[in-house]
Design an enzyme around this catalytic site. Structure first.
Site, PDB file in Angstrom:
ATOM      1  N   GLU B 177       0.836  -1.202   0.000  1.00  0.00           N
ATOM      2  CA  GLU B 177       0.000   0.000   0.000  1.00  0.00           C
ATOM      3  C   GLU B 177       0.873   1.255   0.000  1.00  0.00           C
ATOM      4  OE1 GLU B 177      -1.029  -2.891   1.699  1.00  0.00           O
ATOM      5  OE2 GLU B 177      -2.260  -2.958  -0.108  1.00  0.00           O
ATOM      6  N   ASN B 261      -0.421  -7.635  -3.816  1.00  0.00           N
ATOM      7  CA  ASN B 261      -1.163  -6.831  -4.781  1.00  0.00           C
ATOM      8  C   ASN B 261      -0.257  -5.835  -5.503  1.00  0.00           C
ATOM      9  OD1 ASN B 261      -1.275  -5.651  -1.933  1.00  0.00           O
ATOM     10  ND2 ASN B 261      -1.705  -3.867  -3.165  1.00  0.00           N
ATOM     11  N   ASP B 303      -7.323  -5.139  -4.920  1.00  0.00           N
ATOM     12  CA  ASP B 303      -6.405  -5.514  -3.833  1.00  0.00           C
ATOM     13  C   ASP B 303      -6.573  -6.989  -3.465  1.00  0.00           C
ATOM     14  OD1 ASP B 303      -4.479  -5.333  -1.761  1.00  0.00           O
ATOM     15  OD2 ASP B 303      -6.035  -4.937  -0.288  1.00  0.00           O
TER      16      ASP B 303
END
Lengths: 189, 579
Positions: B177, B261, B303
């Protein structure tokens, strides 16, 4: 009271209202470039050598101005504040819409936190955000828990609705105590 | 040929009563052969001792037990405790404090968790939040070496449990992230020196793709796909981290790991397949060279991080014995994959997904549902499953006695709005507003018993809150798991019937284990202490007035602060001592 003097009072009142409204609506488009943050504006404690310093002028300039707060809302996303604090509810970083201020909840405390960073993970944005935009973001953060006037708080989101909105947020005065730094007890503007 | 699935024998040696790695064995079965606690005796299970970790963030780790000592690692500040099981009350033998950088807390996407230590050859290995791997003498707690592997100023952290294979400590980074570049690294267990590092984006030389690389599907073939399936230079900040699980088959001499991801979440900023994110690699443990790869979610839209556990089984498949790996994937499909070739034998939904329409077994391609495709400036509603997936990191267990995989998972859906993400190093790189809520039926968690041979659900238990704890299966025909409001449960492995439960002090998101104590008795251990992505609302005191808090998870668990409070505590259970 004669009608003349009544009119004069009404006019004076109108004048005051207009002045306040003007201040709320004033738009200042050009701030100083990056690197111009003046540390003199930021006070972290409540002890002063000699007479207490007056609160920084930015409180009046930014917190009462709808344009600045609205710009702050946009910049809050642009500088990725929302990446860690979501839309005020918090994520990696703490929530900003509640009444707890770990490092102080006055405008200058929030500005200082953005510039200096904090030891438990708040990155420093020193020399990354122009001075005016920094105060705009800080003023917007204050509006998240409605520490600004209702008619100054932003009324709508550009993104998916996920909060009641700053205008509808009830006013929650910061709670003093161990989790708030002393300067959050500073006087109002 | 076995009549039904068994754990890969070379990867699951007979149980010696210890628990030396988070997943129990290289096959990642989380199965204990101890059977003193069984379906009859479990009703008498009681607390043997407890231990406060002194840390209040999310406790996702598995405790380890090695020859009479228990090892517990906490979330940041990653304290490592050794408890002496030979003495009454298991007093602390030593404490090791690695003192990671406090600033690392600011780049941990989903609470400051740690998923456990690893043990090998008299050493305990841990990862710290600020991206160091540290070896400690298991007997004395003395630090042997530490190696700095990542940079928190780029958003790199480490939260996974290491796996030790052939004298090498295998570790990977987190930070999908934050626009990090994902990697897996092998360190020399003796010295901490880096033996190899494989990136999961970029040119083949960095990904360690060479002559050995023989993927099953054409879609995984081509030169430098880790560059060409991205916009220019986007692979440098493209994710593909290794924060989840690694398994190892000593017979084929291959390790298996997932890749996280791609970043940012907003898919419009990274047109292409985004290799090598969202898939599974098989690699040579000595060199890191890739053998095969399978991308479960090319150009991931939601994700659907590919880091979940990989359970290595040998089982009959259409009349033939096959060496497979089982992967309950974030996207809602349970994959059965030939672990020697990378061929997908089955991909069956264990969750009612509407974001995809199925997996073509001939091409290995997943079909996305165009109606649920995220677009910038548009709110797409009712996408199932959510970003944390039908199932997140919390690992399943497999019992060879029942042939069933026990899967603790979520039942959540979400609204998603893609927004443009700016890359600012050291800050999140996400680009999505998300809001999650309960899925079909209203329960937010499901505990599913799945028969991989029959390709069907055997039974399921609905749980009100999302399930964020791991599972443990035992030879006593029991399965253990915990709930986010603090109930630790034992159910019948055959039927799912609840046989015993105990309310711990905080919500459970840890991994249960079972071991034989120095007194010869069977014990069950679990860390209690709510947090993680699912429990961030409690661990981080988040405000539920913002539905997007904790990347939208807060909206799904806004009642959690009324159901549990913070606090890390180890609970160890046993049957009453016979006198």
């Amino acid at each position: 009271m004669s009608s003349l003097s009544r009119n004069a009072v009404s006019l004076a009142l109108l004048g005051v209202l207009l002045l306040a409204a003007c201040e709320r609506e004033e738009r200042s488009y050009r701030g100083e470039p990056v690197g111009e943050v003046k540390p003199g504006a930021i006070v972290q404690g409540t002890l002063y050598a000699g007479a207490p310093s007056p609160p920084p002028p930015q409180r009046r300039e930014y917190e009462g101005n709808a344009y600045h707060v609205s710009e702050g809302k946009r910049l809050f996303e642009w500088f990725n504040c929302s990446g860690c604090h979501a839309h005020g509810g918090g994520d990696i970083g703490p929530p900003l819409m509640d009444e707890v201020w770990i490092y102080g909840g006055e405008l200058e405390n929030i500005a200082a936190t953005i510039v200096e960073g904090r030891p438990n993970g708040m990155p420093s944005f020193r020399n990354k955000i122009p001075d005016q935009q920094l105060w705009q973001i800080a003023a917007y953060v204050r509006s998240m828990q409605r520490e600004v006037r209702k008619d100054v708080a932003p009324g709508r989101d550009d993104h998916m609705a996920v909060t009641p909105g700053e205008q509808n947020q009830p006013v929650t005065p910061p709670k003093p105590g161990g989790v708030a730094s002393p300067s959050s007890e500073g006087r109002g503007p | 040929m076995p009549a039904r699935a068994i754990a890969a024998p070379a990867a699951s040696p007979p149980d010696d009563g210890n628990w030396v790695m988070a997943a129990k064995n290289y096959a990642s079965t989380r199965y204990s052969e101890l059977d003193e606690i069984d379906t009859n005796t479990v009703r008498d299970l009681q607390v043997s001792f407890t231990f406060s970790t002194g840390v209040v963030r999310g406790h996702e780790a598995a405790p380890l037990v090695v020859n009479g000592t228990m090892y517990v690692v906490t979330p940041y500040p990653n304290k490592l405790y050794a408890l002496d099981l030979t003495k009454p009350g298991a007093p602390t033998k030593w404490t090791f404090e690695p003192r990671p950088a406090a600033s690392a807390q600011g780049v941990a996407c989903c609470d400051y968790v740690n998923r456990g230590p690893a043990f090998a050859d008299g050493r305990i290995f841990i990862n710290t939040l600020d991206a160091q791997t540290i070896a400690v003498d298991a007997e004395t707690g003395r630090e042997l070496w530490r190696t700095k592997l990542g940079d928190i100023n780029k958003g790199e952290t480490m939260t996974m449990a290491p796996l030790v294979v052939k004298g090498k400590v295998l570790v990977g980074n987190a930070g999908g992230e934050f626009g990090v570049r994902g990697w897996i690294t092998a360190l020399d267990a003796e010295t901490g020196k880096i033996v190899w590092r494989a990136y999961n984006t970029g040119p083949d030389t960095d990904v360690l793709i060479g002559d050995d690389y023989k993927p099953f599907y054409d879609k995984e073939k081509g030169k430098d796909l880790g560059v060409s399936t991205w916009p220019p230079n986007a692979w440098e900040i493209g994710g593909g981290t290794v924060w989840g699980w690694i398994s190892y088959d000593p017979e084929l001499d291959l390790i298996y790991h997932g890749t996280g991801n791609p970043g940012p979440w907003n898919p419009e900023q990274r047109p292409g397949d985004n290799k090598w994110t969202g898939g599974i690699f098989a690699r040579n443990p000595d060199t890191g060279q890739a053998r095969w790869f399978y991308q479960a979610v090319p150009h991931d839209l939601y994700d659907y991080d590919g880091i979940n556990e990989l359970i290595l089984l040998d089982m009959p498949w259409q009349g033939q014995p096959r060496k497979v790996l089982i992967r309950p994937e974030r996207n809602g499909y349970l994959y059965v994959i030939d672990r020697s070739s990378g061929e997908v034998l089955a991909a069956d939904p264990y969750f009612p997904a509407n974001s995809t329409k199925g997996v073509d077994l001939k091409t290995g391609l997943i079909e996305y549902n165009e109606e649920k495709h995220p677009r910038v400036g548009k709110v797409v509603r009712d996408i199932c499953p959510t970003a944390p997936g039908a199932k997140d990191w919390n690992p399943s267990a497999f019992s060879p006695k029942t042939g069933i995989v026990y899967i603790p998972h979520n039942n959540l859906c979400m609204d998603w709005e893609s927004v443009e993400a700016n890359y600012i190093a050291g800050t999140p790189y996400v680009g999505a507003n998300v809001k999650m809520y309960a899925g079909p039926g209203g329960n937010r968690g499901t505990f599913t018993a799945w028969d991989p041979g029959q390709r069907r659900k055997v039974w399921e238990l609905k749980e009100d809150l999302p399930l964020w704890s791991g599972a443990l299966a035992t030879a006593g025909d029991l399965v253990f798991y915990g709930t986010m409001d603090g109930w630790f449960k034992a159910v019948n492995a055959g039927s799912g019937e609840l046989l015993w439960r105990f309310k711990t002090g905080s919500g459970i998101i840890g991994q249960p284990i079972s071991y034989r104590g120095p007194d010869g008795r069977q014990y069950i251990a679990i860390l209690s202490g709510v947090g993680g992505w699912a429990g961030a609302i409690v661990a981080g005191d988040l405000d539920p007035h913002d539905a997007s808090a904790a990347k939208g998870f807060v909206n799904a668990v806004s009642d959690l602060p009324q159901r549990t409070t913070k606090g890390g505590m180890l609970y160890v259970f046993a049957l009453p001592q016979r006198r």
